[in-house]
Design a protein around this motif. Structure first.
Motif, PDB file in Angstrom:
ATOM      1  N   SER A   1     -11.765  58.893 -93.190  1.00 30.08           N
ATOM      2  CA  SER A   1     -11.814  57.672 -93.994  1.00 30.08           C
ATOM      3  C   SER A   1     -11.588  56.422 -93.158  1.00 30.08           C
ATOM      4  O   SER A   1     -11.468  55.326 -93.720  1.00 30.08           O
ATOM      5  CB  SER A   1     -10.771  57.741 -95.116  1.00 30.08           C
ATOM      6  OG  SER A   1     -10.949  58.886 -95.911  1.00 30.08           O
ATOM      7  N   HIS A   2     -11.486  56.586 -91.840  1.00 33.86           N
ATOM      8  CA  HIS A   2     -11.288  55.467 -90.922  1.00 33.86           C
ATOM      9  C   HIS A   2      -9.940  54.771 -91.146  1.00 33.86           C
ATOM     10  O   HIS A   2      -9.787  53.585 -90.838  1.00 33.86           O
ATOM     11  CB  HIS A   2     -12.417  54.437 -91.048  1.00 33.86           C
ATOM     12  CG  HIS A   2     -13.779  55.015 -90.853  1.00 33.86           C
ATOM     13  ND1 HIS A   2     -14.313  55.263 -89.603  1.00 33.86           N
ATOM     14  CD2 HIS A   2     -14.715  55.429 -91.756  1.00 33.86           C
ATOM     15  CE1 HIS A   2     -15.516  55.793 -89.735  1.00 33.86           C
ATOM     16  NE2 HIS A   2     -15.782  55.904 -91.024  1.00 33.86           N
ATOM     17  N   VAL A   3      -8.969  55.523 -91.667  1.00 34.15           N
ATOM     18  CA  VAL A   3      -7.615  54.992 -91.813  1.00 34.15           C
ATOM     19  C   VAL A   3      -6.860  55.321 -90.525  1.00 34.15           C
ATOM     20  O   VAL A   3      -6.285  56.391 -90.375  1.00 34.15           O
ATOM     21  CB  VAL A   3      -6.898  55.578 -93.046  1.00 34.15           C
ATOM     22  CG1 VAL A   3      -5.477  55.010 -93.164  1.00 34.15           C
ATOM     23  CG2 VAL A   3      -7.683  55.260 -94.310  1.00 34.15           C
ATOM     24  N   VAL A   4      -6.903  54.407 -89.601  1.00 37.68           N
ATOM     25  CA  VAL A   4      -6.340  54.595 -88.272  1.00 37.68           C
ATOM     26  C   VAL A   4      -5.237  53.566 -88.037  1.00 37.68           C
ATOM     27  O   VAL A   4      -5.125  52.585 -88.798  1.00 37.68           O
ATOM     28  CB  VAL A   4      -7.442  54.451 -87.200  1.00 37.68           C
ATOM     29  CG1 VAL A   4      -8.446  55.593 -87.319  1.00 37.68           C
ATOM     30  CG2 VAL A   4      -8.149  53.113 -87.345  1.00 37.68           C
ATOM     31  N   PRO A   5      -4.395  53.757 -87.027  1.00 42.45           N
ATOM     32  CA  PRO A   5      -3.313  52.787 -86.783  1.00 42.45           C
ATOM     33  C   PRO A   5      -3.810  51.359 -86.623  1.00 42.45           C
ATOM     34  O   PRO A   5      -3.150  50.418 -87.058  1.00 42.45           O
ATOM     35  CB  PRO A   5      -2.675  53.299 -85.487  1.00 42.45           C
ATOM     36  CG  PRO A   5      -2.943  54.773 -85.502  1.00 42.45           C
ATOM     37  CD  PRO A   5      -4.292  54.927 -86.134  1.00 42.45           C
ATOM     38  N   GLU A   6      -4.993  51.210 -86.010  1.00 40.32           N
ATOM     39  CA  GLU A   6      -5.536  49.859 -85.820  1.00 40.32           C
ATOM     40  C   GLU A   6      -5.809  49.161 -87.157  1.00 40.32           C
ATOM     41  O   GLU A   6      -5.691  47.943 -87.270  1.00 40.32           O
ATOM     42  CB  GLU A   6      -6.814  49.916 -84.993  1.00 40.32           C
ATOM     43  CG  GLU A   6      -6.612  50.330 -83.542  1.00 40.32           C
ATOM     44  CD  GLU A   6      -6.455  51.830 -83.364  1.00 40.32           C
ATOM     45  OE1 GLU A   6      -6.182  52.265 -82.238  1.00 40.32           O
ATOM     46  OE2 GLU A   6      -6.614  52.569 -84.371  1.00 40.32           O
ATOM     47  N   LEU A   7      -6.173  49.942 -88.175  1.00 38.12           N
ATOM     48  CA  LEU A   7      -6.438  49.359 -89.493  1.00 38.12           C
ATOM     49  C   LEU A   7      -5.154  48.809 -90.093  1.00 38.12           C
ATOM     50  O   LEU A   7      -5.139  47.693 -90.626  1.00 38.12           O
ATOM     51  CB  LEU A   7      -7.052  50.405 -90.425  1.00 38.12           C
ATOM     52  CG  LEU A   7      -7.346  49.915 -91.854  1.00 38.12           C
ATOM     53  CD1 LEU A   7      -8.425  48.844 -91.839  1.00 38.12           C
ATOM     54  CD2 LEU A   7      -7.772  51.102 -92.741  1.00 38.12           C
ATOM     55  N   LEU A   8      -4.075  49.573 -89.998  1.00 39.98           N
ATOM     56  CA  LEU A   8      -2.794  49.105 -90.523  1.00 39.98           C
ATOM     57  C   LEU A   8      -2.318  47.881 -89.758  1.00 39.98           C
ATOM     58  O   LEU A   8      -1.851  46.894 -90.354  1.00 39.98           O
ATOM     59  CB  LEU A   8      -1.746  50.212 -90.450  1.00 39.98           C
ATOM     60  CG  LEU A   8      -0.345  49.850 -90.940  1.00 39.98           C
ATOM     61  CD1 LEU A   8      -0.374  49.388 -92.383  1.00 39.98           C
ATOM     62  CD2 LEU A   8       0.606  51.044 -90.766  1.00 39.98           C
ATOM     63  N   ALA A   9      -2.428  47.909 -88.435  1.00 39.09           N
ATOM     64  CA  ALA A   9      -2.025  46.752 -87.634  1.00 39.09           C
ATOM     65  C   ALA A   9      -2.846  45.526 -87.996  1.00 39.09           C
ATOM     66  O   ALA A   9      -2.318  44.411 -88.085  1.00 39.09           O
ATOM     67  CB  ALA A   9      -2.174  47.073 -86.142  1.00 39.09           C
ATOM     68  N   SER A  10      -4.128  45.725 -88.222  1.00 40.25           N
ATOM     69  CA  SER A  10      -4.995  44.604 -88.595  1.00 40.25           C
ATOM     70  C   SER A  10      -4.606  44.044 -89.962  1.00 40.25           C
ATOM     71  O   SER A  10      -4.621  42.827 -90.181  1.00 40.25           O
ATOM     72  CB  SER A  10      -6.458  45.046 -88.615  1.00 40.25           C
ATOM     73  OG  SER A  10      -6.887  45.407 -87.318  1.00 40.25           O
ATOM     74  N   ALA A  11      -4.258  44.931 -90.892  1.00 42.68           N
ATOM     75  CA  ALA A  11      -3.846  44.480 -92.215  1.00 42.68           C
ATOM     76  C   ALA A  11      -2.570  43.655 -92.130  1.00 42.68           C
ATOM     77  O   ALA A  11      -2.427  42.617 -92.790  1.00 42.68           O
ATOM     78  CB  ALA A  11      -3.657  45.670 -93.143  1.00 42.68           C
TER      79      ALA A  11
ATOM     80  N   ALA B   1     -15.123  45.585 -91.563  1.00 48.41           N
ATOM     81  CA  ALA B   1     -15.895  46.803 -91.334  1.00 48.41           C
ATOM     82  C   ALA B   1     -15.422  47.922 -92.263  1.00 48.41           C
ATOM     83  O   ALA B   1     -16.228  48.665 -92.831  1.00 48.41           O
ATOM     84  CB  ALA B   1     -15.753  47.236 -89.876  1.00 48.41           C
ATOM     85  N   PHE B   2     -14.112  48.012 -92.445  1.00 48.64           N
ATOM     86  CA  PHE B   2     -13.564  49.051 -93.336  1.00 48.64           C
ATOM     87  C   PHE B   2     -13.996  48.806 -94.781  1.00 48.64           C
ATOM     88  O   PHE B   2     -14.445  49.709 -95.483  1.00 48.64           O
ATOM     89  CB  PHE B   2     -12.045  49.070 -93.233  1.00 48.64           C
ATOM     90  CG  PHE B   2     -11.381  50.051 -94.158  1.00 48.64           C
ATOM     91  CD1 PHE B   2     -11.310  51.394 -93.845  1.00 48.64           C
ATOM     92  CD2 PHE B   2     -10.829  49.623 -95.363  1.00 48.64           C
ATOM     93  CE1 PHE B   2     -10.709  52.312 -94.712  1.00 48.64           C
ATOM     94  CE2 PHE B   2     -10.225  50.512 -96.229  1.00 48.64           C
ATOM     95  CZ  PHE B   2     -10.171  51.864 -95.901  1.00 48.64           C
ATOM     96  N   LEU B   3     -13.878  47.571 -95.232  1.00 46.37           N
ATOM     97  CA  LEU B   3     -14.170  47.240 -96.626  1.00 46.37           C
ATOM     98  C   LEU B   3     -15.665  47.250 -96.924  1.00 46.37           C
ATOM     99  O   LEU B   3     -16.066  47.375 -98.081  1.00 46.37           O
ATOM    100  CB  LEU B   3     -13.584  45.870 -96.971  1.00 46.37           C
ATOM    101  CG  LEU B   3     -12.048  45.788 -96.923  1.00 46.37           C
ATOM    102  CD1 LEU B   3     -11.595  44.343 -97.110  1.00 46.37           C
ATOM    103  CD2 LEU B   3     -11.427  46.680 -97.994  1.00 46.37           C
ATOM    104  N   SER B   4     -16.489  47.109 -95.890  1.00 43.76           N
ATOM    105  CA  SER B   4     -17.937  47.121 -96.115  1.00 43.76           C
ATOM    106  C   SER B   4     -18.460  48.512 -96.432  1.00 43.76           C
ATOM    107  O   SER B   4     -19.555  48.657 -96.987  1.00 43.76           O
ATOM    108  CB  SER B   4     -18.666  46.562 -94.878  1.00 43.76           C
ATOM    109  OG  SER B   4     -18.517  47.445 -93.772  1.00 43.76           O
TER     110      SER B   4
END
Length: 277
Positions: A101-111, A68-71
């Motif tokens: 920019s939707h840079v949230v903790p969940e994004l880092l955890a997902s990465a 979703a982030f990369l799309s």
């Protein structure tokens, strides 16, 4: 492969792991299953399966969030945009920029989750590339004689990705994108090892795109430079071919002239080849 074997105890013929019926010596059908004695316990450890399911669910969630982030924007553009917006920002502005920019903790955890789970994705690409190519290159009477090296990299007992009774082959499935010094070295190293083989079998180097072949046939870099990160291959080169002062192109045109270099895009299924154009 598991083969069915006859029991030498006179108890009939039955696969060791059979769950269905089998024949007793008298020709009667038995179930092939023996119930445990009451004093025995059948372990039913489901913790591992449960943990696997949880990990699979976490990975699925992580990949969906990353997708979703990369799309929204290609990663390179997204990072460049963030860099420009961050210039001159204070702490509160950084917080707003991250949220926007939707840079949230969940994004880092997902990465992190995706990197840990998919860390060996190159091995999967390497294995799939080889398996999907083999049906198109193996001859009718050709047989694989050594366990192939499907993961990226070889071990001493399996110096080539593929060995058959008629050929040896290396597969390079990396796409070259401009900063390819390490890829150049690895590709030349594989070419050297293929050229050094004395078995008389056909030698082939499979690559992605025209860039690897262009490098091997035109580069003026010396073999010494190309092999300076792989001392084992450098020793082989010196022993078999002499001083590594010749250029990559000179080696390719002489000692390695018999090694066939093939673009995998001509062999892989059309949907895959289209992605690699």
């Amino acid at each position: 492969m598991n083969a069915f074997t006859d029991s030498s105890t006179g108890s009939g013929i039955c696969p060791p792991a059979a769950s269905g019926a089998c024949l007793s010596p008298a020709g009667h059908v038995s179930s092939g299953f023996t119930a445990p004695k009451k004093s025995q316990t059948v372990p039913m450890d489901t913790s591992s399966a449960h943990q696997d399911r949880e990990e699979a669910e976490r990975l699925s969630t992580a990949v969906a969030l990353l997708a979703a982030f990369l799309s929204r924007q290609p990663l390179t553009q997204a990072l460049a945009s963030l860099e420009h917006r961050l210039e001159g920002a204070d702490g509160m502005a950084v917080l707003r920029i991250a949220e926007d920019s939707h840079v949230v903790p969940e994004l880092l955890a997902s990465a992190f989750t995706a990197r840990e789970s998919l860390g060996r994705i190159n091995d999967l690409i390497h294995a799939c590339g080889i398996l999907l190519t083999l049906p198109h290159i193996l001859g009718d009477e050709e047989r694989i004689t050594v366990r192939p090296s499907l993961g990226a990299g070889n071990d001493p007992s399996r110096p080539y990705d593929l060995e058959t009774d008629q050929r040896i082959a290396e597969f390079k499935l990396a796409r070259w994108r401009g900063a390819d010094a390490m890829r150049k070295r690895q590709t030349f190293k594989d070419l050297v090892m293929l050229a050094a083989d004395t078995s008389g079998r056909r030698a082939e180097l499979f690559v992605i795109g025209s860039e690897p072949s262009s490098f091997l046939t035109t580069s003026t870099s010396t073999a010494a430079w190309a092999l300076n990160r792989t001392p084992g291959a450098l020793r082989t080169f010196t022993t078999v071919f002499g001083p590594p002062s010749m250029s990559v192109a000179q080696f390719t045109a002489t000692h390695a002239a018999h090694v066939q270099i093939t673009d995998l895009r001509d062999l892989l299924p059309a949907p895959v080849a289209a992605l690699l154009q």
